[in-house]
Design a protein around this motif. Sequence first.
Motif, PDB file in Angstrom:
ATOM      1  N   TYR A  41      -9.041  -4.517  -5.503  1.00 60.18           N
ATOM      2  CA  TYR A  41      -8.367  -4.370  -4.218  1.00 60.18           C
ATOM      3  C   TYR A  41      -8.748  -5.517  -3.289  1.00 60.18           C
TER       4      TYR A  41
ATOM      5  N   GLU B 265     -17.507   1.343   0.841  1.00 58.29           N
ATOM      6  CA  GLU B 265     -17.156   1.735  -0.536  1.00 58.29           C
ATOM      7  C   GLU B 265     -18.213   2.656  -1.113  1.00 58.29           C
TER       8      GLU B 265
ATOM      9  N   GLU C  40     -18.977   7.378  -2.819  1.00 54.54           N
ATOM     10  CA  GLU C  40     -19.704   7.653  -4.058  1.00 54.54           C
ATOM     11  C   GLU C  40     -20.974   8.442  -3.772  1.00 54.54           C
TER      12      GLU C  40
ATOM     13  N   ASP D  88      -8.176  13.327  -2.967  1.00 59.69           N
ATOM     14  CA  ASP D  88      -8.884  12.659  -1.887  1.00 59.69           C
ATOM     15  C   ASP D  88      -8.224  13.023  -0.560  1.00 59.69           C
TER      16      ASP D  88
ATOM     17  N   GLU E 177      -6.044  10.454   0.808  1.00 62.61           N
ATOM     18  CA  GLU E 177      -4.821  10.115   0.053  1.00 62.61           C
ATOM     19  C   GLU E 177      -4.366  11.373  -0.654  1.00 62.61           C
TER      20      GLU E 177
ATOM     21  N   PRO F  35      -0.596  10.376  -5.448  1.00 61.61           N
ATOM     22  CA  PRO F  35      -1.169  10.038  -4.141  1.00 61.61           C
ATOM     23  C   PRO F  35      -0.861   8.613  -3.696  1.00 61.61           C
TER      24      PRO F  35
ATOM     25  N   LYS G 211       3.574   8.686  -3.661  1.00 65.33           N
ATOM     26  CA  LYS G 211       4.152   9.912  -3.111  1.00 65.33           C
ATOM     27  C   LYS G 211       5.456  10.291  -3.796  1.00 65.33           C
TER      28      LYS G 211
ATOM     29  N   MET H 267      -6.294  14.244  -9.280  1.00 67.55           N
ATOM     30  CA  MET H 267      -5.353  13.324  -8.643  1.00 67.55           C
ATOM     31  C   MET H 267      -6.054  12.156  -7.962  1.00 67.55           C
ATOM     32  N   ILE H 268      -7.220  11.788  -8.447  1.00 65.67           N
ATOM     33  CA  ILE H 268      -7.901  10.635  -7.871  1.00 65.67           C
ATOM     34  C   ILE H 268      -7.377   9.396  -8.594  1.00 65.67           C
TER      35      ILE H 268
ATOM     36  N   GLU I  93     -13.601   2.411 -10.071  1.00 65.74           N
ATOM     37  CA  GLU I  93     -14.305   1.734  -8.993  1.00 65.74           C
ATOM     38  C   GLU I  93     -15.381   2.616  -8.455  1.00 65.74           C
ATOM     39  N   SER I  94     -16.489   2.037  -8.184  1.00 65.77           N
ATOM     40  CA  SER I  94     -17.684   2.736  -7.672  1.00 65.77           C
ATOM     41  C   SER I  94     -17.816   4.114  -8.334  1.00 65.77           C
TER      42      SER I  94
END
Lengths: 327, 116
Positions: free
Chosen positions: A43, A62, A66, A199, A202, B63, B66, B96-97, B115-116
Amino acid sequence: MAASIRTLALKVLSDSTRNIHHVSRCRIKHLCCRARIAGCRGYSDSTEGRSTHFGFQTVPEEEKAEKVYKVFESVAKKYDVMNDAMSLGIHRLWKDTLLHIMNPQPGLRLLDTAGGTGDISFRFLEYTRSMYDRQQRLKAKSHQTPSWQDIANHYVSDEAGCPQSRAVVCDINKEMLKVGKQRAEKAGITTGLSWVVGDAEELPFDDDQFDIYTIAFGIRNVTHIEQALQEAFRVLKPGGRFMCLEFSKVTNPLLARLYDAYSFQMIPVLGEVIAGDWKSYQYLVESIRKFPDQETFKEMIEDAGFFCVQYFNLTGGIVAIHSGFKL
Amino acid sequence: MSHALRTLATGIFSVQRSVTVLPLLRPVSAVKIRGQHRSRSDGVKGSESQPFDESLLEFLVCPLSKKPLRYDEKSNELINEELGIAYPIVDGIPNMIPQDARMIHKSSSTEKPTES
């Protein structure tokens, strides 16, 4: 000559890669870093370098998500027990008050964000079902001598069934949802309850879908609160209600001192004894202090587009319920 | 008098004991019923511990874009055709992540780097 330039360029690049994890000062170096580590963080890092709070620590944005995930993953199994121990059972009264203020009618759709183990959803389904029963009883009482037509209509409406209330529990943490699902099965609640990993910033839901959106003791763990509020606004139907139950600023100074002492001395100790996790509960009490107070949070909710925003202080301000409508 | 109290006390304890036994029975029967359900639906839905509730698809969307999703029974995933990603369903709970989603390329499928 070319070779020396190449070695110089390589040296610059290697220097910059070593600096990736620090706040990037130079734009050019930043671009070199990005080109070098193309595979890792895809990103565009406009947020790189921005930090946020994790309790009293400062962490890059970020990392916060986590770290929060790890906190709840480790406490998931003992979450409900710890809630009872820490709040001396009062959290149940807070959640009951939330439901009473919400006063949901049967047939509504609830989105329980950061719902975790499902406390609010269970209460919602129970409340609507008992309300439906009460309405049926009142209807029966007023029809003491029904005509044949009334009885026939009653049979028809009974077959259609009561308007089905629906609760969707959304949480970013799978472990919490697993615990919640087990609780639902034990309690025998099968219909009207759904579980989704998602999330809050989102949401995996379409626009204008829910009648009520709740987030209980979850919004302080979200990295970008404004984004969560905007998502809440998006998924609510026009006329839908946003409700947030969260720890807030205590109004009475004496109570504030007692509360602080209790939070910082007792709660991490309880966390260690019962859940075997000091740090997570240290994070909990610190994150409460970092969360904006009632008025500031009310303004944030208004900024997201909600109207008629009000808040109710419970237990002297230890907990506040904020409510707003999408009109 | 003390005899009466003793019988009363033992009566209370025996009631308590029987009360605590009952909740143990209920989850066992629930598991049995679920087991039967699983064997019946095994042929249709494949090997998943709990069936996915398709009524969720009414309002569940990707997500990121949409847009509505397609439920794939074989791989037990929710697929977004447009972006070419698939969200896994674990234990009947859709994940849904975006970071946990799998990318579906036309020729091959690769893991999206988490990621992370």
